[in-house]
Design a protein around this motif. Sequence first.
Motif, mmCIF file in Angstrom:
data_model
loop_
_atom_site.group_PDB
_atom_site.id
_atom_site.type_symbol
_atom_site.label_atom_id
_atom_site.label_comp_id
_atom_site.label_asym_id
_atom_site.label_seq_id
_atom_site.Cartn_x
_atom_site.Cartn_y
_atom_site.Cartn_z
ATOM 1 N N UNK A 127 0.826 -1.205 0.000
ATOM 2 C CA UNK A 127 0.000 0.000 0.000
ATOM 3 C C UNK A 127 0.860 1.254 0.000
ATOM 4 N N UNK B 69 -5.732 4.455 -3.109
ATOM 5 C CA UNK B 69 -5.989 3.773 -4.377
ATOM 6 C C UNK B 69 -6.944 2.588 -4.173
ATOM 7 N N UNK C 223 -7.822 -0.704 -5.934
ATOM 8 C CA UNK C 223 -7.359 -1.533 -7.051
ATOM 9 C C UNK C 223 -8.522 -2.021 -7.897
ATOM 10 N N UNK C 224 -8.231 -2.364 -9.125
ATOM 11 C CA UNK C 224 -9.244 -2.929 -10.008
ATOM 12 C C UNK C 224 -9.746 -4.252 -9.415
ATOM 13 N N UNK C 225 -11.060 -4.414 -9.348
ATOM 14 C CA UNK C 225 -11.640 -5.605 -8.725
ATOM 15 C C UNK C 225 -11.740 -6.737 -9.763
ATOM 16 N N UNK C 226 -10.606 -7.435 -9.957
ATOM 17 C CA UNK C 226 -10.552 -8.469 -10.995
ATOM 18 C C UNK C 226 -11.313 -9.710 -10.551
ATOM 19 N N UNK D 260 -5.818 -6.698 0.720
ATOM 20 C CA UNK D 260 -5.317 -6.283 -0.592
ATOM 21 C C UNK D 260 -6.306 -5.318 -1.223
ATOM 22 N N UNK D 261 -7.403 -5.054 -0.508
ATOM 23 C CA UNK D 261 -8.472 -4.177 -1.010
ATOM 24 C C UNK D 261 -8.962 -4.667 -2.365
ATOM 25 N N UNK D 262 -9.071 -5.968 -2.515
ATOM 26 C CA UNK D 262 -9.332 -6.491 -3.842
ATOM 27 C C UNK D 262 -10.211 -7.721 -3.724
ATOM 28 N N UNK D 263 -11.086 -7.877 -4.686
ATOM 29 C CA UNK D 263 -11.936 -9.056 -4.750
ATOM 30 C C UNK D 263 -11.074 -10.315 -4.804
#
Lengths: 372, 626
Positions: free
Chosen positions: A85, A92, A94-97, B276-279
């Motif tokens: 981070x 930010x 991040x893109x939620x892939x 990770x702040x991510x799906x």
Amino acid sequence: MKTTMKEGFDLAMMRGLKKWRLFSLLAALTIFLSGCGEEYLSTLTPAGQVGRDQFNLLLLSSAIMALVIIVVVIIYVVALVKFRRKKVGEDVIPKQVEGSHTLEIVWTVIPILLLIVLAIPTVYYTYKHADVAAMDQVDEEGNKTNVTVNVTAKLYWWEFEYPDLGIVTSQELVVPTDQKVFFNLKAADVKHSFWIPTAGGKMDTNVENVNQFYLEFDEASASLEQGVFYGKCAELCGPSHALMDFKVKTLESDDFNAWVESMKTTQNVATDDLATEGEEIFNTSCIACHATSGAGTTGGVGPNLATFGDRNRVAGFMAHDEENLKKWINNPQEYKPGNLMPQPEAINDGKKFSEDQLDALAAYLMGLSVEK
Amino acid sequence: MREVKVVSSIAKKKGFGATLWDYLTTVDHKKIAVMYLAAGGLFFVIGGIEAMLIRIQLAQPDNDFVSAGLFNEIITMHGTTMIFLAAMPILFGFMNAVMPLQIGARDVAFPFLNSLGFWLFLFGGIFLNLSWFMGGAPDAGWTSYASLSLASPGHGIDFYALGLQIAGAGTYIGGINFLVTIINMRAPGMTYMRMPLFTWTTFVASALILFAFPPLTIGLFFLILDRMFGGNFFDHTMGGNTIIWEHLFWIFGHPEVYILILPAFGIFSEIFALFSRKRLFGYSSMVFATVLIGFLGFMVWAHHMFTVGLGPTANAIFAVATMAIAVPTGMKIFNWLLTIWGGSIKVTTPMLYALGFIPSFVAGGVTGIMQAAAPLDYQLHDSYFIVAHFHYVIVGGVVLAILAAVHLYWPLMFNQMLSEKLGKWTFWFFFIGFHLTFFIQHFLGLMGMPRRVFTFGADQGWDLFNLISSIGAAFMAVGVIILVVNIIITVVKNVPAGNDPWEDGRTLEWAIPQPVPFYNFKQTPLVRGLDTFWIEKQEGNKEGMTYAEPLSDIHMPNNSIIPIVMTFGLFIAAFGALYNGEKDWAIPVIVLGLAITLGSMAVRSIKDDHGFHIHKEDLMNDKGGK
């Protein structure tokens, strides 16, 4: 025919390894691993073909697994360095892939291929090491071509009967080097497991059935530090499981035959006065359980002592000297808790053996030999 | 039916006696979770002390710190305690605490059974540990192979069989309860493919419990009958067979490994996504892999028995089947890696554990594949290599997950944050100690050292590695002590953490106000996708939840003392069984104990208990946290 097939297979395996660029990794592994352990005890210093096959499987699987670990660690480290981070910025998002079908297929298919590389030799050696068909082979005269040993595991000692040779011994297995040695394995009381790490993997001694397998030994064990390979019980069997060791002496064919002959004709007679005195004590107190002749069959209550003087250990694990022998005789429970040898009080009119009696017994027992 | 005022029930400070009574009778999944965590934590410390005794004894050759017989009791109790009384109950604690909140439920499907399951586990565990004070603990290893367990003198094995039978019943009840909860109690919109991974892994692990525990129960009953009631199931001289025990034990025992590791996978899946702040990358393949691992887990038990002499065909089949499990497990590893890849990684204490887990578990996994190669396993089986392997998967996987979850879910369960600083100290001591202890044991195994040996001679070249291993164990102990200190400090300070304490919470449990109201959700939420809380936050919903229903009365279950009484009856009956044939009072005590249990079951069945309602008006006044 069989051997050429096998060699062909091994060769193909090595060539396959080269193709996979694993060979250099393998070489490095071999050098690293063989530095580990004692040559009379370590699985990393195989002393026969079975152990060597299994060692090769260890190298192959280690190499494949090292490859996997390297890939994972690289992705892991790069991700950790790049996507902290602190680096990407506090706010930010991040893109939620959702995922990637291509990647899913890649990391499904590649592991499957790697596993096939491991599975083929696994299945091959599984059948090879279980093949005991040659056990009953006979030559023109009807004699067995290979030595078979009936192993009986007992609390906490090992009995080795050679049914085709009519001899029996205990604690120290003696085998020839130039042939497959077949084993019939059984436990007499609770389950144990028969393991000679240098020669190959273990096989359990069950209480209700006989297990069979074979091992091979390349060279005579005389050149080893103590002249023997170490054998172990590998299944928890009670308090003294850790002390249920045995030793393996491997002999060249001629030496083995000579050993067998002298076993068949064991004539253990005490030679001096002290030993004679010991023999008398032995004959009143000990002989009910311990035989002193190598000729015979399985079923001894206590270990057969025909080769006691030739052995490497007292009670399987203590240094082979009179001091330990006397300590052992006078208090077996202290040294090997839970073993079935009676305390001296039970066999010597309720008393410990006196120092004189012990000296005599030790002199007699140390004189029991088929090799001297 | 009883009516209560919500405000009075949560705002009033209760005396010690009332609090104790509340916990003894509670059916609230959150309180039961706390009890699972506390009891499991206590057993974890006991099992840890046993581990330290083992490593002290093996620190040097020919040591006589403990005697041969006592050593076998310690290793048996270490394994049994850690698996049945520490790892599983602690995971059950987190399942109880988190899963109903994740799916938007007000409680589990059967709150009464939830309580019963806990008390069965606790009394089973206490019964087993009483063996230390009543003539000696079991000494045939946690696997308790039949020929040795029948030959073992004293009552140790009897304590093992009866104690595990009682505790196992609790686990079984808990597993069924979780299954029914997940099938029936999901909030509107919470479809199966929107369930968080921890809920999914709880679901699959519960299904494994459903199928894996019956073989253990049967095996234990055989053992109980053989040892205490004159049976001959395992006595080969009477036509029995000891290998049957091995099969029954491992048909249970191998899925048991997955019962432990799947929830751990679930916990780490939550952590990787959150920090990770991510799906979660490849959510659907993660779900698929979880189910596949659960299924394959039942196909591989005989790899624990390669040296038993099942023959090359059985060995080859089980070898290849075992290797197959590496594929879905590998999928999981790579999905986690791709979750952090491209994310925004914040290394908090839970994340630190998750990051430590990846290399540790991969190392444990690959040695598992090595042992799947049957001929190689002939060498590795029952050596220190296997000891290293299963500690790598269980400590490197399950225990790291438990420690991660303690830090992650502490604010959810107690509305307090554990100290991050001390948490990281715990991690480093534990992590370094863990690798120091167990990595080197792979080589001890390869160098010919069998497992379960109470001592070893100095002439075998194992001295140095054993010493290093023991030093590592001391590091792990220091880590755990720091954790205990951390917990004490945090509880004493008692600073409220509020909801969404990790700031990036994605799933429903983080949306609930703190402290969590005893009815969980004032209104049942409407779930609009995977990571529902994240979706609401991204759309600027300050409340964090969309509701599926207007505010209305909530139906709640009543507390009950019956579960503990029911369990206590079995506890008494177990003592009768233990002394059967030895003491005159044995049979009457069995009858008495069973009468108590059956009597309380009758009371439960005959007496209607409709629970109570919380009225809408009371709910409107109740802010339910801050």
